[in-house]
Design an enzyme around this catalytic site. Structure first.
Site, PDB file in Angstrom:
ATOM      1  N   HIS A   1       0.781  -1.144  -0.432  1.00 54.49           N
ATOM      2  CA  HIS A   1      -0.172  -0.071  -0.357  1.00 54.49           C
ATOM      3  C   HIS A   1       1.287   1.051   0.074  1.00 54.49           C
ATOM      4  CE1 HIS A   1      -3.591  -2.751   0.719  1.00 54.49           C
ATOM      5  NE2 HIS A   1      -2.568  -3.249   1.753  1.00 54.49           N
TER       6      HIS A   1
ATOM      7  N   SER B   1      17.564  15.276 -20.282  1.00 47.47           N
ATOM      8  CA  SER B   1      15.849  16.137 -19.873  1.00 47.47           C
ATOM      9  C   SER B   1      15.873  17.662 -20.938  1.00 47.47           C
ATOM     10  CB  SER B   1      15.820  17.049 -18.731  1.00 47.47           C
ATOM     11  OG  SER B   1      15.250  17.816 -18.681  1.00 47.47           O
TER      12      SER B   1
ATOM     13  N   LYS C   1      19.222  15.132 -15.222  1.00 50.24           N
ATOM     14  CA  LYS C   1      17.700  13.629 -14.929  1.00 50.24           C
ATOM     15  C   LYS C   1      19.097  13.284 -15.053  1.00 50.24           C
ATOM     16  CE  LYS C   1      14.644  13.923 -13.942  1.00 50.24           C
ATOM     17  NZ  LYS C   1      13.045  14.727 -14.858  1.00 50.24           N
TER      18      LYS C   1
ATOM     19  N   ASN D   1      16.632   9.900 -16.609  1.00 51.26           N
ATOM     20  CA  ASN D   1      15.351   8.975 -16.852  1.00 51.26           C
ATOM     21  C   ASN D   1      15.297   7.387 -16.661  1.00 51.26           C
ATOM     22  OD1 ASN D   1      14.327  11.746 -15.854  1.00 51.26           O
ATOM     23  ND2 ASN D   1      14.175  11.887 -18.170  1.00 51.26           N
TER      24      ASN D   1
ATOM     25  N   ARG E   1     -18.430 -18.400 -42.562  1.00 46.75           N
ATOM     26  CA  ARG E   1     -17.091 -17.345 -42.683  1.00 46.75           C
ATOM     27  C   ARG E   1     -16.851 -15.914 -43.578  1.00 46.75           C
ATOM     28  NH1 ARG E   1     -11.726 -16.208 -46.397  1.00 46.75           N
ATOM     29  NH2 ARG E   1     -11.295 -15.336 -45.406  1.00 46.75           N
TER      30      ARG E   1
ATOM     31  N   SER F   1      -9.215 -11.607 -42.134  1.00 49.52           N
ATOM     32  CA  SER F   1      -8.424 -10.740 -43.659  1.00 49.52           C
ATOM     33  C   SER F   1      -7.527 -10.456 -43.336  1.00 49.52           C
ATOM     34  CB  SER F   1      -9.221 -11.569 -44.777  1.00 49.52           C
ATOM     35  OG  SER F   1      -8.335 -11.240 -45.869  1.00 49.52           O
ATOM     36  N   THR F   2      -8.414  -8.967 -42.978  1.00 46.05           N
ATOM     37  CA  THR F   2      -7.253  -7.795 -42.653  1.00 46.05           C
ATOM     38  C   THR F   2      -6.978  -7.430 -41.384  1.00 46.05           C
ATOM     39  OG1 THR F   2      -7.125  -5.688 -42.941  1.00 46.05           O
ATOM     40  CG2 THR F   2      -9.642  -6.590 -41.467  1.00 46.05           C
TER      41      THR F   2
ATOM     42  N   ARG G   1      -3.073  -9.548 -40.850  1.00 46.79           N
ATOM     43  CA  ARG G   1      -2.187  -9.063 -41.314  1.00 46.79           C
ATOM     44  C   ARG G   1      -1.514  -8.170 -40.311  1.00 46.79           C
ATOM     45  NH1 ARG G   1      -1.585  -9.121 -46.606  1.00 46.79           N
ATOM     46  NH2 ARG G   1      -3.578  -9.865 -48.314  1.00 46.79           N
TER      47      ARG G   1
END
Length: 464
Positions: free
Chosen positions: A180, A304, A310, A312, A344, A349-350, A353
């Site tokens: 917590h 930065s 910095k 990061n 079907r 199909s698309t 891909r």
């Protein structure tokens, strides 16, 4: 499109998968590019024709001699990007990608020099009794199988191996836990890495074990065209043998399409692996923020544009972002692909891909996570200081020992002493000195420190 944008490159690509992160996804081009799909379609078509001939299931198709076999196999083995361009050229006329492959193969056979006589007489057996999806589903299955083995699983293993190394080397380095967001019972850095390994291994095993399925049962899944041509043949058994010869698992019950349930199962396993990695990325970000880990400086890097100091945790942030994207794409694929209207529709199909898109973001995320893990080193001084500032975490073992010896209201007494209060070593030891418990137990508690209160953490870390 202007001349500058006409050529696709890492700078002109629309997707960062093939642009900014192209170096991290290049290994997937062999598996999920348009070229990769066409190459596997060609391989499946050739394999189907060769098996029809070799098993003599169609009386009108002779067993090919070595010259015919060599010619066909050479077409598949030597297929390259230039040949794929030829298929795309044919497709511009047919407006049908699989039919373009069929015509391409017929052209290649006709143009063979020398042209085996058997092939010239058997040209119409190319794509015999097949629907386009017989070829497509097997091509995609091969793409997934190969990408899993050659790209995805090796990247997963590299992460797990790195974490195992960290678990072992940092097994005895104590660390304050946080539940917590608040100080909690100490662990060790190595044990926390071991926890991640224990979560990742079963998900990686599930990815590796997921069966890759395929079908070759015709336009609506029941060998109708096959039986109309050769009614006496055992077409289900033949199809099973063919699919298994490709290294895939045969699915005997399908419509026009293999229903893609296996893809959903595979991607759900990948997603679970990714969730654990995403969780680790956030934890590493938090540990760095707390100063528990330092990041090795890379000369020339800038953290930065305005704050020179910095450094990061960008690798863990990139991992988190890309793993989130990966799971978004994989979730859509696993939810959408198993759904197809009646026997079907074309929506798969698309979507199919984009198999490589989800796994490409996985690859970017895995590479970023591994890079981040390779750049961090534990800050033992910061860890020790945080432990020494939180003696109240020893309330747990003290009240537990008090319970053991029948001391009245042990939890409540420690709650009064420590809840919301900072307590130091002297204060904790002074409290222990007042307890009516055996001398050896009192001495054991007096010797306990936050840094030594780690239970079996070191042993568990070393055992992973």
């Amino acid at each position: 499109v202007g001349p500058a944008m006409a050529t696709l490159s890492a700078l002109t690509a629309v997707s960062p998968v093939d642009g900014r992160y192209a170096d991290k996804t290049a290994s997937l081009r062999e598996h999920f590019s348009e070229y990769a799909l066409i190459k596997r379609r060609v391989a499946v078509e050739v394999a189907w024709l060769l098996r029809l001939s070799a098993k003599a299931i169609v009386p009108q198709l002779p067993r090919f001699d070595s010259a015919a076999v060599a010619t066909l196999q050479s077409i598949a083995d030597n297929f390259d990007v230039a040949e794929a361009e030829r298929v795309k050229e044919i497709e511009r006329t047919t407006n049908h990608d699989v039919k373009a492959v069929e015509y391409y193969l017929k052209d290649k056979v006709a143009a063979a020099d020398p042209a085996p006589a058997q092939l010239a007489a058997s040209i119409e057996f190319i794509h015999f009794a097949c629907t386009s999806e017989d070829i497509n589903n097997l091509a995609y299955a091969l793409m997934l199988r190969d990408a899993r083995a050659q790209v995805t699983l090796p990247a997963m293993r590299a992460i797990v191996d790195k974490l195992v190394t960290m678990a072992h080397s940092l097994a005895e380095v104590p660390m304050l836990s946080h539940t917590h967001g608040q100080p909690a019972t100490p662990s060790t850095v190595g044990k926390e890495m071991a926890n991640v390994v224990a979560r990742l291994r079963p998900q990686m095993a599930a990815v590796e074990a997921a069966p890759i399925l395929g079908k070759c049962a015709g336009a609506c899944g029941s060998y109708q065209a096959h039986v109309s041509a050769v009614p006496g043949a055992n077409w289900p058994a033949f199809a099973q043998g063919f699919v298994e010869s490709l290294g895939l698992v045969h699915n005997p019950y399908t419509t026009q399409i293999e229903p893609h349930d296996f893809i959903a199962a595979l991607f759900d396993a990948v997603k679970r692996f990714n969730v654990v990695c995403l969780d680790l990325s956030r934890d590493m970000w938090a540990y760095i923020s707390k100063g528990y880990f330092k990041q090795r400086l890379v000369k020339g890097e800038i953290g930065s544009s305005t704050m020179p100091h910095k450094v990061n945790p960008i690798d863990f942030e990139n991992a988190e972002g890309n793993l989130g994207l990966a799971n978004a794409v994989l979730s859509h694929l696993s939810e959408k692909l198993p759904v197809s209207r009646l026997q079907r529709d074309l929506t798969d199909s698309t979507v199919m891909r984009n198999l490589g898109v989800g796994l490409a973001h996985c690859a970017i995320g895995y590479a970023s996570l591994l890079k981040g893990l390779g750049k961090v080193e534990v800050n033992e001084a910061a860890l020790a200081a945080d432990l020494d500032s939180n003696w109240e975490v020893l309330a747990e073992p003290v009240q537990t020992v008090m319970r053991l010896y029948g001391v009245e209201s042990p939890y409540e007494k420690l709650k009064e002493l420590t809840r919301g209060n900072k307590i130091d070593a002297a204060g904790m030891r002074a409290f222990v000195a007042t307890l009516d418990i055996p001398a050896d137990a009192k001495e054991r508690l007096a010797q306990l420190t936050p840094a030594s209160y780690i239970g079996k953490a070191a042993e568990l870390a070393k055992a992973i």
